[in-house]
Scaffold this motif. Structure first.
Motif, PDB file in Angstrom:
ATOM      1  N   VAL A 142       0.313  -1.115  -0.156  1.00 30.86           N
ATOM      2  CA  VAL A 142       0.217  -0.267   0.000  1.00 30.86           C
ATOM      3  C   VAL A 142       0.762   1.333  -0.009  1.00 30.86           C
ATOM      4  CG1 VAL A 142      -2.006  -1.342   1.075  1.00 30.86           C
ATOM      5  CG2 VAL A 142      -0.052  -0.027   2.572  1.00 30.86           C
ATOM      6  N   ALA A 143       0.379   2.683  -0.209  1.00 29.21           N
ATOM      7  CA  ALA A 143       1.064   3.350   0.016  1.00 29.21           C
ATOM      8  C   ALA A 143       2.179   3.801   0.459  1.00 29.21           C
ATOM      9  CB  ALA A 143       0.112   4.929  -0.031  1.00 29.21           C
ATOM     10  N   ASN A 144       3.217   4.149   0.698  1.00 28.82           N
ATOM     11  CA  ASN A 144       4.087   4.555   1.285  1.00 28.82           C
ATOM     12  C   ASN A 144       4.940   3.386   1.547  1.00 28.82           C
ATOM     13  OD1 ASN A 144       3.419   7.693   1.908  1.00 28.82           O
ATOM     14  ND2 ASN A 144       3.228   7.149   4.100  1.00 28.82           N
ATOM     15  N   GLN A 145       4.722   2.506   0.909  1.00 27.90           N
ATOM     16  CA  GLN A 145       5.632   0.889   1.006  1.00 27.90           C
ATOM     17  C   GLN A 145       5.950   1.410  -0.393  1.00 27.90           C
ATOM     18  OE1 GLN A 145       3.255  -2.285   1.894  1.00 27.90           O
ATOM     19  NE2 GLN A 145       3.636  -2.433   3.882  1.00 27.90           N
ATOM     20  N   THR A 146       7.442   0.458  -0.092  1.00 26.27           N
ATOM     21  CA  THR A 146       7.913   0.440  -1.812  1.00 26.27           C
ATOM     22  C   THR A 146       8.682  -1.664  -1.558  1.00 26.27           C
ATOM     23  OG1 THR A 146      10.694   1.365  -1.072  1.00 26.27           O
ATOM     24  CG2 THR A 146       8.683   2.683  -1.656  1.00 26.27           C
ATOM     25  N   CYS A 147       9.001  -1.711  -3.106  1.00 23.95           N
ATOM     26  CA  CYS A 147       8.814  -2.996  -3.125  1.00 23.95           C
ATOM     27  C   CYS A 147      10.307  -2.913  -1.831  1.00 23.95           C
ATOM     28  CB  CYS A 147       9.162  -3.215  -4.714  1.00 23.95           C
ATOM     29  SG  CYS A 147       7.677  -3.422  -5.474  1.00 23.95           S
ATOM     30  N   ASP A 148      11.569  -2.376  -2.714  1.00 19.05           N
ATOM     31  CA  ASP A 148      12.791  -1.932  -1.990  1.00 19.05           C
ATOM     32  C   ASP A 148      12.833  -2.460  -0.618  1.00 19.05           C
ATOM     33  OD1 ASP A 148      13.960  -2.229  -4.392  1.00 19.05           O
ATOM     34  OD2 ASP A 148      14.162  -0.266  -4.838  1.00 19.05           O
ATOM     35  N   GLU A 149      12.332  -1.240   0.400  1.00 20.15           N
ATOM     36  CA  GLU A 149      12.101  -1.603   0.958  1.00 20.15           C
ATOM     37  C   GLU A 149      11.648  -3.562   1.729  1.00 20.15           C
ATOM     38  OE1 GLU A 149      13.337   0.802   3.833  1.00 20.15           O
ATOM     39  OE2 GLU A 149      13.907   1.670   2.159  1.00 20.15           O
ATOM     40  N   VAL A 150      11.018  -3.582   0.902  1.00 18.09           N
ATOM     41  CA  VAL A 150       9.786  -4.950   2.025  1.00 18.09           C
ATOM     42  C   VAL A 150      10.781  -5.850   1.457  1.00 18.09           C
ATOM     43  CG1 VAL A 150       8.385  -6.487   1.736  1.00 18.09           C
ATOM     44  CG2 VAL A 150       7.764  -4.184   1.035  1.00 18.09           C
ATOM     45  N   ILE A 151      11.844  -6.086   0.577  1.00 13.56           N
ATOM     46  CA  ILE A 151      13.355  -6.877   0.376  1.00 13.56           C
ATOM     47  C   ILE A 151      13.833  -7.274   1.453  1.00 13.56           C
ATOM     48  CG2 ILE A 151      14.874  -7.323  -1.028  1.00 13.56           C
ATOM     49  CD1 ILE A 151      13.006  -6.690  -3.591  1.00 13.56           C
ATOM     50  N   LYS A 152      14.174  -5.478   1.784  1.00 16.39           N
ATOM     51  CA  LYS A 152      15.128  -5.826   3.101  1.00 16.39           C
ATOM     52  C   LYS A 152      14.108  -5.710   3.989  1.00 16.39           C
ATOM     53  CE  LYS A 152      17.800  -1.095   1.007  1.00 16.39           C
ATOM     54  NZ  LYS A 152      17.546   0.259   1.798  1.00 16.39           N
ATOM     55  N   LEU A 153      13.455  -5.951   4.880  1.00 14.29           N
ATOM     56  CA  LEU A 153      12.953  -6.705   6.166  1.00 14.29           C
ATOM     57  C   LEU A 153      12.642  -8.478   5.270  1.00 14.29           C
ATOM     58  CD1 LEU A 153       9.888  -4.313   5.807  1.00 14.29           C
ATOM     59  CD2 LEU A 153      11.464  -4.368   7.533  1.00 14.29           C
ATOM     60  N   ILE A 154      11.994  -8.371   4.484  1.00 17.70           N
ATOM     61  CA  ILE A 154      12.592  -9.947   4.176  1.00 17.70           C
ATOM     62  C   ILE A 154      13.572 -10.549   4.303  1.00 17.70           C
ATOM     63  CG2 ILE A 154      11.885 -11.952   2.688  1.00 17.70           C
ATOM     64  CD1 ILE A 154       9.821 -10.079   1.433  1.00 17.70           C
ATOM     65  N   ASN A 155      14.884  -9.992   3.789  1.00 19.00           N
ATOM     66  CA  ASN A 155      16.203 -10.799   4.025  1.00 19.00           C
ATOM     67  C   ASN A 155      16.934 -10.258   5.484  1.00 19.00           C
ATOM     68  OD1 ASN A 155      16.227 -11.356   1.511  1.00 19.00           O
ATOM     69  ND2 ASN A 155      17.306  -9.780   0.343  1.00 19.00           N
TER      70      ASN A 155
END
Length: 265
Positions: A142-155
């Motif tokens: 959703v708004a304010n999230q980015t794929c790159d930031e979520v990738i960091k969280l998962i990794n």
């Protein structure tokens, strides 16, 4: 369209991040009699890793920071949600009420297991310990999230498993979300045009699905609006994907009226 049959104006869309998560414990399957209790099971190891990402009791993502940037709907957006029809015939529902239904679809990110594969799945029995297991997962953002930031969280969450090469992750799709401000001056003109063409128009602050509208907003700098033209029960991505004749003709009218009305100052 909406479930009510009314046409809608969508002011944004959720993004999507898809990835393949693989576990390999052995080059081949092992005999459960000879190796049960003494060798790792790839399917069980995959379950353990997935349990770090998704709560099986709630279906919610277990990464706390995953929800950190989520913004609550404004008073105007809540008003638009209240005007949407009550959902019906939703399979295996887990929402509380109408507001919760739209809130979950438009303002909450999700992490979904699309598929699982491991071991023997044929007829009869094959007493083995799987040597590999795979899951395909998508995150709707959703708004304010980015794929790159979520990738960091998962990794970061799976850092130990990745460092020890217990798992492999391959990211497959990256589309960032888009959100248009509720105060955008084009909204009333678009709503009145759809209403003039079809008799009524609803506003959906966010489209639950994902399209690459970030290209228009973030790269080109033009706010993108979405006016879906197909009927609600069009069976998206299914063998019988369809559009009704009425929806097809309505779509022609909407586009014609848009060309006329938006051309005037």
């Amino acid at each position: 369209m909406s479930q009510s049959g009314d046409h809608v104006l969508r002011l944004g869309n959720r993004g999507v991040l898809s990835f393949r998560l693989g576990v390999r414990t052995n080059e081949s399957a092992l005999h459960s009699g000879n190796f049960g209790n003494v060798s790792k099971n790839a399917a069980v190891e995959l379950m353990r890793v997935l349990n770090k990402l998704i709560n099986p009791l709630t279906g919610q993502c277990r990464i706390k920071e995953f929800y950190k940037e989520v913004v609550e709907p404004s008073s105007q957006e809540r008003e638009w949600l209240s005007s949407l029809p009550s959902p019906y015939n939703i399979p295996a529902p887990i929402y509380k009420d109408k507001f919760d239904y739209y809130y979950r679809l438009m303002f909450q990110p999700s992490m979904t297991i699309n598929g699982l594969s491991s071991g023997y799945e044929g007829d009869g029995v094959k007493t083995i310990i799987p040597g590999k297991a795979t899951a395909i997962i998508d995150c709707r953002l959703v708004a304010n999230q980015t794929c790159d930031e979520v990738i960091k969280l998962i990794n970061n969450t799976l850092k130990a498993e990745l460092n020890e090469e217990q798992i492999q992750i391959k990211y497959l799709v990256k589309l960032d979300p888009v959100k248009i401000a509720a105060s955008n001056p084009l909204i009333p003109r678009l709503v009145s045009t759809i209403t003039e063409a079809t008799g009524k128009a609803l506003i959906e602050p966010v489209m639950p699905g994902s399209v690459p509208n970030y290209i228009w907003k973030d790269i080109i700098g033009i706010p993108p609006f979405t006016i879906p033209l197909a009927n609600y029960d069009q069976h998206n991505h299914a063998p019988n994907e369809n559009i009704t004749i009425d929806a097809f003709l309505d779509g022609i009218k909407i586009i014609t009226y848009l060309c006329r009305n938006l051309n005037s100052k």
